[in-house]
Scaffold this motif. Structure first.
Motif, PDB file in Angstrom:
ATOM      1  N   ARG A  21       0.845  -1.195   0.000  1.00 19.75           N
ATOM      2  CA  ARG A  21       0.000   0.000   0.000  1.00 19.75           C
ATOM      3  C   ARG A  21       0.881   1.246   0.000  1.00 19.75           C
ATOM      4  O   ARG A  21       1.794   1.357   0.812  1.00 19.75           O
ATOM      5  CB  ARG A  21      -0.928   0.008   1.214  1.00 19.75           C
ATOM      6  CG  ARG A  21      -1.926  -1.150   1.208  1.00 19.75           C
ATOM      7  CD  ARG A  21      -2.941  -1.022   2.327  1.00 19.75           C
ATOM      8  NE  ARG A  21      -3.899  -2.118   2.317  1.00 19.75           N
ATOM      9  CZ  ARG A  21      -4.993  -2.153   1.559  1.00 19.75           C
ATOM     10  NH1 ARG A  21      -5.265  -1.132   0.756  1.00 19.75           N
ATOM     11  NH2 ARG A  21      -5.813  -3.183   1.619  1.00 19.75           N
ATOM     12  N   ARG A  22       0.567   2.171  -0.926  1.00 19.05           N
ATOM     13  CA  ARG A  22       1.408   3.359  -1.081  1.00 19.05           C
ATOM     14  C   ARG A  22       0.718   4.596  -0.509  1.00 19.05           C
ATOM     15  O   ARG A  22      -0.446   4.852  -0.774  1.00 19.05           O
ATOM     16  CB  ARG A  22       1.751   3.582  -2.553  1.00 19.05           C
ATOM     17  CG  ARG A  22       2.697   4.745  -2.773  1.00 19.05           C
ATOM     18  CD  ARG A  22       3.269   4.757  -4.175  1.00 19.05           C
ATOM     19  NE  ARG A  22       2.263   5.137  -5.177  1.00 19.05           N
ATOM     20  CZ  ARG A  22       2.535   5.308  -6.475  1.00 19.05           C
ATOM     21  NH1 ARG A  22       3.778   5.109  -6.910  1.00 19.05           N
ATOM     22  NH2 ARG A  22       1.593   5.636  -7.323  1.00 19.05           N
ATOM     23  N   ARG A  23       1.482   5.370   0.246  1.00 16.89           N
ATOM     24  CA  ARG A  23       1.022   6.630   0.823  1.00 16.89           C
ATOM     25  C   ARG A  23       1.776   7.777   0.140  1.00 16.89           C
ATOM     26  O   ARG A  23       3.001   7.778   0.093  1.00 16.89           O
ATOM     27  CB  ARG A  23       1.297   6.624   2.330  1.00 16.89           C
ATOM     28  CG  ARG A  23       1.038   7.937   3.044  1.00 16.89           C
ATOM     29  CD  ARG A  23       1.272   7.766   4.535  1.00 16.89           C
ATOM     30  NE  ARG A  23       2.623   7.335   4.852  1.00 16.89           N
ATOM     31  CZ  ARG A  23       3.017   6.868   6.031  1.00 16.89           C
ATOM     32  NH1 ARG A  23       2.139   6.719   7.014  1.00 16.89           N
ATOM     33  NH2 ARG A  23       4.274   6.512   6.241  1.00 16.89           N
ATOM     34  N   ARG A  39      -8.264   9.181  -2.596  1.00 20.67           N
ATOM     35  CA  ARG A  39      -8.153   7.734  -2.538  1.00 20.67           C
ATOM     36  C   ARG A  39      -6.892   7.159  -3.185  1.00 20.67           C
ATOM     37  O   ARG A  39      -6.262   6.267  -2.608  1.00 20.67           O
ATOM     38  CB  ARG A  39      -9.403   7.073  -3.152  1.00 20.67           C
ATOM     39  CG  ARG A  39     -10.732   7.477  -2.529  1.00 20.67           C
ATOM     40  CD  ARG A  39     -10.696   7.612  -1.029  1.00 20.67           C
ATOM     41  NE  ARG A  39     -10.278   6.401  -0.340  1.00 20.67           N
ATOM     42  CZ  ARG A  39      -9.867   6.346   0.909  1.00 20.67           C
ATOM     43  NH1 ARG A  39      -9.790   7.462   1.621  1.00 20.67           N
ATOM     44  NH2 ARG A  39      -9.511   5.211   1.459  1.00 20.67           N
ATOM     45  N   VAL A  74      -3.990   7.413  -0.700  1.00 22.34           N
ATOM     46  CA  VAL A  74      -4.134   6.876   0.649  1.00 22.34           C
ATOM     47  C   VAL A  74      -4.360   5.368   0.541  1.00 22.34           C
ATOM     48  O   VAL A  74      -5.466   4.895   0.285  1.00 22.34           O
ATOM     49  CB  VAL A  74      -5.319   7.531   1.387  1.00 22.34           C
ATOM     50  CG1 VAL A  74      -5.414   6.989   2.809  1.00 22.34           C
ATOM     51  CG2 VAL A  74      -5.174   9.048   1.398  1.00 22.34           C
ATOM     52  N   GLY A  75      -3.310   4.605   0.696  1.00 23.16           N
ATOM     53  CA  GLY A  75      -3.446   3.154   0.676  1.00 23.16           C
ATOM     54  C   GLY A  75      -3.644   2.550  -0.696  1.00 23.16           C
ATOM     55  O   GLY A  75      -4.234   1.465  -0.805  1.00 23.16           O
ATOM     56  N   GLU A  76      -3.145   3.214  -1.752  1.00 18.52           N
ATOM     57  CA  GLU A  76      -3.224   2.649  -3.101  1.00 18.52           C
ATOM     58  C   GLU A  76      -2.484   1.310  -3.149  1.00 18.52           C
ATOM     59  O   GLU A  76      -1.346   1.209  -2.718  1.00 18.52           O
ATOM     60  CB  GLU A  76      -2.607   3.628  -4.095  1.00 18.52           C
ATOM     61  CG  GLU A  76      -2.572   3.141  -5.523  1.00 18.52           C
ATOM     62  CD  GLU A  76      -1.812   4.096  -6.440  1.00 18.52           C
ATOM     63  OE1 GLU A  76      -2.001   3.992  -7.665  1.00 18.52           O
ATOM     64  OE2 GLU A  76      -1.037   4.933  -5.917  1.00 18.52           O
ATOM     65  N   LYS A  77      -3.130   0.280  -3.679  1.00 18.91           N
ATOM     66  CA  LYS A  77      -2.520  -1.051  -3.737  1.00 18.91           C
ATOM     67  C   LYS A  77      -1.719  -1.219  -5.022  1.00 18.91           C
ATOM     68  O   LYS A  77      -2.239  -0.994  -6.123  1.00 18.91           O
ATOM     69  CB  LYS A  77      -3.597  -2.131  -3.668  1.00 18.91           C
ATOM     70  CG  LYS A  77      -4.151  -2.371  -2.278  1.00 18.91           C
ATOM     71  CD  LYS A  77      -5.235  -3.442  -2.281  1.00 18.91           C
ATOM     72  CE  LYS A  77      -4.717  -4.778  -2.737  1.00 18.91           C
ATOM     73  NZ  LYS A  77      -5.726  -5.857  -2.631  1.00 18.91           N
ATOM     74  N   THR A 127      -1.618  -9.164   0.769  1.00 26.39           N
ATOM     75  CA  THR A 127      -1.460  -7.717   0.858  1.00 26.39           C
ATOM     76  C   THR A 127      -0.856  -7.370   2.211  1.00 26.39           C
ATOM     77  O   THR A 127      -1.378  -7.798   3.256  1.00 26.39           O
ATOM     78  CB  THR A 127      -2.804  -6.990   0.701  1.00 26.39           C
ATOM     79  OG1 THR A 127      -3.369  -7.320  -0.565  1.00 26.39           O
ATOM     80  CG2 THR A 127      -2.619  -5.484   0.796  1.00 26.39           C
ATOM     81  N   THR A 144       0.094  -4.638   5.192  1.00 27.16           N
ATOM     82  CA  THR A 144      -0.754  -3.594   5.777  1.00 27.16           C
ATOM     83  C   THR A 144      -0.086  -2.225   5.843  1.00 27.16           C
ATOM     84  O   THR A 144      -0.666  -1.224   5.421  1.00 27.16           O
ATOM     85  CB  THR A 144      -1.186  -4.012   7.200  1.00 27.16           C
ATOM     86  OG1 THR A 144      -1.859  -5.269   7.136  1.00 27.16           O
ATOM     87  CG2 THR A 144      -2.109  -2.971   7.799  1.00 27.16           C
ATOM     88  N   PRO A 158       2.178   1.065   5.103  1.00 24.49           N
ATOM     89  CA  PRO A 158       2.409   1.707   3.807  1.00 24.49           C
ATOM     90  C   PRO A 158       3.886   1.933   3.500  1.00 24.49           C
ATOM     91  O   PRO A 158       4.737   1.932   4.393  1.00 24.49           O
ATOM     92  CB  PRO A 158       1.711   3.052   3.980  1.00 24.49           C
ATOM     93  CG  PRO A 158       1.931   3.381   5.429  1.00 24.49           C
ATOM     94  CD  PRO A 158       1.851   2.048   6.151  1.00 24.49           C
ATOM     95  N   ASP A 185       6.124   4.958   1.277  1.00 21.22           N
ATOM     96  CA  ASP A 185       5.918   6.376   0.987  1.00 21.22           C
ATOM     97  C   ASP A 185       6.373   6.749  -0.408  1.00 21.22           C
ATOM     98  O   ASP A 185       7.400   6.266  -0.901  1.00 21.22           O
ATOM     99  CB  ASP A 185       6.671   7.241   2.006  1.00 21.22           C
ATOM    100  CG  ASP A 185       6.053   7.163   3.389  1.00 21.22           C
ATOM    101  OD1 ASP A 185       4.820   6.997   3.475  1.00 21.22           O
ATOM    102  OD2 ASP A 185       6.801   7.260   4.383  1.00 21.22           O
TER     103      ASP A 185
END
Length: 271
Positions: free
Chosen positions: A113-115, A127, A130-133, A162, A164, A166, A168
């Motif tokens: 997950r990318r922040r 979206r 914030v938490g892009e997979k 996945t 959890t 993130p 950056d």
């Protein structure tokens, strides 16, 4: 801290300002590999000073460049990051706990997950930021990058876990950085369209802008991030429109492809 039989791969071109942070954020990788496409700043020297092996490869496009990098890795399991990305301490701790089990399994890949850090601080609501997979950990015999020049993705079959915490993304530190990236990405995408013979539909252009803006500003909640959200939505809509304008020009004036390539290269935008 123990190392794991995994290769961190970063593709670079003039990333001297970010590459050290990226490399240093992954303490557990047994190998760190930088595939550089002719940087003329200190990227290569900094990468080597921070423990990376550097391979030079003329730019092939994002997908092909990543696939080339995969062939240069010592280990089968790979973590792919961009130079402006780095792992958070929380994700480092999670991966150190969970990666051995993943690497012992028959899973093809794993999602992270990318922040996004935008204008100096994280986005809170938008979206995609914030938490892009994104699939960034993979076994090289079970996954492959698409051959797209830009907006490439990792293709694989089977279930992938996945993680959890993130990682950056220091996304476009200034608006000029973003505008230069828009020019570059649009040019690459339009060349893909040109090769595929995509029809020109300029009548869609006004609707494309409006719908792209509404998608990001309203439905992806950019409006809740204030003026930063407005700027993200406006930039995304402008990019969607500019791609179609530029593609129309390529079809109307084929000579513009080489002319644009020359001017973008002269200004260090195209690779």
């Amino acid at each position: 801290m123990r190392t794991l039989p995994l290769t961190l791969v970063v593709i670079t071109h003039n990333e001297a300002h970010t590459i050290a942070r990226c490399l240093d954020s992954i303490p557990f990788a047994a190998e760190k590999l930088v595939v550089d496409s002719g940087s003329d700043d200190d990227t290569v020297a900094i990468a080597r000073a921070h423990g990376a092996r550097v391979v030079q490869q003329e730019w092939l496009g994002f997908g092909p460049q990543r696939n080339f990098a995969t062939t240069q890795c010592t280990h089968d399991w790979i973590l792919a990051l961009d130079a402006d990305e780095s792992l958070s301490p929380e994700l480092v701790a999670e991966l150190e706990r969970e990666l051995p089990a993943l690497m012992a399994s028959d899973a093809p890949a794993a999602w992270l997950r990318r922040r996004t850090i935008y204008m100096g601080r994280p986005m809170r609501w938008y979206r995609p930021s914030v938490g892009e997979k994104l699939a960034r950990i993979y076994h090289r015999d079970r996954a492959r990058w698409t051959d797209a020049r830009v907006h490439e993705s990792l293709r694989f079959e089977g279930r992938a876990p996945t993680f959890t915490a993130p990682f950056d993304h220091a996304n476009n530190p200034t608006l000029p950085h973003k505008q230069l990236k828009v020019l570059r990405y649009a040019e690459l995408k339009c060349r893909d369209w040109l090769e595929k013979g995509k029809p020109v539909r300029m009548w869609q252009a006004p609707f494309v802008y409006l719908l792209a803006f509404l998608k990001d500003y309203v439905f992806r909640l950019a409006m809740l991030d204030g003026w930063r959200g407005f700027l993200i939505a406006q930039t995304a809509a402008s990019y969607a429109l500019y791609k179609r304008m530029r593609y129309y020009e390529m079809r109307q004036n084929p000579a513009s492809v080489a002319e644009a390539e020359a001017v973008l290269r002269r200004h260090g935008i195209d690779r």
